[in-house]
Enzyme design. Sequence first.
Site, PDB file in Angstrom:
ATOM      1  N   TYR B  35       0.824  -1.207   0.000  1.00  0.00           N
ATOM      2  CA  TYR B  35       0.000   0.000   0.000  1.00  0.00           C
ATOM      3  C   TYR B  35       0.857   1.256   0.000  1.00  0.00           C
ATOM      4  CZ  TYR B  35      -4.544  -2.225   0.564  1.00  0.00           C
ATOM      5  OH  TYR B  35      -5.694  -2.916   0.350  1.00  0.00           O
ATOM      6  N   ASP B 158     -12.135 -21.451 -12.101  1.00  0.00           N
ATOM      7  CA  ASP B 158     -12.253 -22.884 -12.347  1.00  0.00           C
ATOM      8  C   ASP B 158     -11.420 -23.593 -11.282  1.00  0.00           C
ATOM      9  OD1 ASP B 158     -13.517 -23.419 -15.214  1.00  0.00           O
ATOM     10  OD2 ASP B 158     -12.389 -21.530 -15.257  1.00  0.00           O
ATOM     11  N   GLY B 227      -9.552  -4.680  -6.619  1.00  0.00           N
ATOM     12  CA  GLY B 227      -8.556  -5.662  -6.181  1.00  0.00           C
ATOM     13  C   GLY B 227      -7.925  -6.299  -7.392  1.00  0.00           C
ATOM     14  N   MET B 229      -6.474  -9.935  -7.444  1.00  0.00           N
ATOM     15  CA  MET B 229      -6.036 -11.194  -6.836  1.00  0.00           C
ATOM     16  C   MET B 229      -5.160 -12.042  -7.755  1.00  0.00           C
ATOM     17  SD  MET B 229      -9.057 -12.406  -4.265  1.00  0.00           S
ATOM     18  CE  MET B 229     -10.407 -12.563  -5.437  1.00  0.00           C
ATOM     19  N   TRP B 252     -10.997   2.616  -3.813  1.00  0.00           N
ATOM     20  CA  TRP B 252     -10.163   2.297  -2.651  1.00  0.00           C
ATOM     21  C   TRP B 252     -10.843   2.870  -1.417  1.00  0.00           C
ATOM     22  CZ3 TRP B 252      -4.865   4.756  -1.074  1.00  0.00           C
ATOM     23  CH2 TRP B 252      -4.264   3.966  -0.107  1.00  0.00           C
TER      24      TRP B 252
END
Lengths: 315, 315
Positions: B35, B158, B227, B229, B252
């Site tokens: 961050y 998946d 995000g 990921m 954010w």
Amino acid sequence: MVHLPPVEIKEKDLCVKMLAAPINPSDINRIQGVYPIRPPAPAIGGYEGVGEVVSVGSSVENFTTGDWVIPSPPSFGTWQTYIVKQEDSWHRVAKTVPPEYAATITVNPLTAYCLLKDFTKLNPGDSIVQNGATSMVGQCVIQLARLWDVRSVNIIRDRPGSEEAKDKLRKLGADEVYTESQLDVKNVKNLLSDVPEPSLGLNCVGGNASSLVLKILRKGGTMVTYGGMSKKPVTASTSSFIFKDLVLRGFWLQKWLASSDNMRDCKVMIDHLLSLVRDNHFKYEMELVSFDDFNIALDKALGKLGSQPKQILRF
Amino acid sequence: MVHLPPVEIKEKDLCVKMLAAPINPSDINRIQGVYPIRPPAPAIGGYEGVGEVVSVGSSVENFTTGDWVIPSPPSFGTWQTYIVKQEDSWHRVAKTVPPEYAATITVNPLTAYCLLKDFTKLNPGDSIVQNGATSMVGQCVIQLARLWDVRSVNIIRDRPGSEEAKDKLRKLGADEVYTESQLDVKNVKNLLSDVPEPSLGLNCVGGNASSLVLKILRKGGTMVTYGGMSKKPVTASTSSFIFKDLVLRGFWLQKWLASSDNMRDCKVMIDHLLSLVRDNHFKYEMELVSFDDFNIALDKALGKLGSQPKQILRF
């Protein structure tokens, strides 16, 4: 070249003898079928141009023979010697500029104008960043920005003759001009420390050239995509959205003109742009070509004969 | 675990005994230094949680011992047994929900709430599309959408057990759930013909999962990235900007909360979310872990022990 049968001039029609019309990349894209809106085939190419009114229908009140007119909104079929269409399809322009400017004022200069005014509020002293800066829109952006006291950071391709291209853009009013490879450095802020961080970025290239625009934009800035000359997509990191709060949008003149408010505004904007041309504040490179040499002009417009100025057909 | 020396309770301070605090992915990212805003080291982890007021300073008027409070705005250091901070750092919450809900209501449910309300106007009958739908924000989005009569199209990875994951999301109120590979088809519109085209897309994954969100969005739609990921960037074609007129933005929570207007709104929003929990309209999977087993909870939160529910520390 195809000969079409004569058409009747109805009471609200103008018969316009075309004087000049450009070959824009978007004309070629339309013929290639890239665009989602397609005219029924067979169709006549060309989307903008200027002509002289040679005859008017019996109830036409606002035009007279000898007027110079441009199709407004721009529309299919300007690559022909005579066009007959209703008077509300035309916008009269002043005869104080060379016809090649009236012929080309809509597609590229109007796009540049919209890009600079519709997405962020630019104040004197602010700055913008663009790639594809040698394109006709790019040249228009540089000159409008300078007229509004907005600084421009310009990105061009790495290529032989890039120093000459940089000089040309600086003469138009570009504050900073870099090749892509010059900006592929870690600390781009040092390089650009003389210019305020741009709040608006313009992208007509995609790929690495659009990543550079995103890199140079300030926190909260907006990048507007209006072309994709590299045929590569735009890529943006997660952090550029979350932490840098960038906004990515698109602009398409044809959609913009579909709003009646914008159609009204656009006539005022076009007149303003032509007045800038008249007063020598606004110019761009063009090459005039006789309609008979259409094939050569098309090859040049397609890039088959190296980098060439905008090709303008004279009828 | 570190023991800190006692601190004095000043006249406007509350002394709060923490009851519960979660381990969120963003807590781990903060420790990793991902961050852009970092507390001075050494720092105490944890960004949200709930505690009970055990003692108040001499001029505190709005709180009393026994109150449940959450840090509002959320702030560093909730992974500790006692916190002493000024009363204006705290927001009292009703004791009508289990403490693990009060402890977790800010970071993920409030993000879901903002994502659904701040970017487009959603009317009953509209739809949204999201990836990472099994995440805690994803689960909250599904339930809020259902409460507002908005349909949700949900994309999951998946993986073994994807049918079970789909069932869970459907039970929460998901209208459509697909794995990424199911959507890698040419005519995705046929697959989704029962749902109106979504005007809002939510992306917390990036890479192919964000391309699928862009594909499913309707013309003029907005994708919000909150995000990443997959650790892969977002890629968008030129035509998705020019012809499809998509808008790509980011969200954010920490920046959102920095506005004083939003800070005021957020307390109302949190109370509303907790009332939904109380009335059994809003739930998510959590596992309560004793603070003494912090190491195990951290391994689970880091994904070292396979897919696990949200880890909540009890003090």
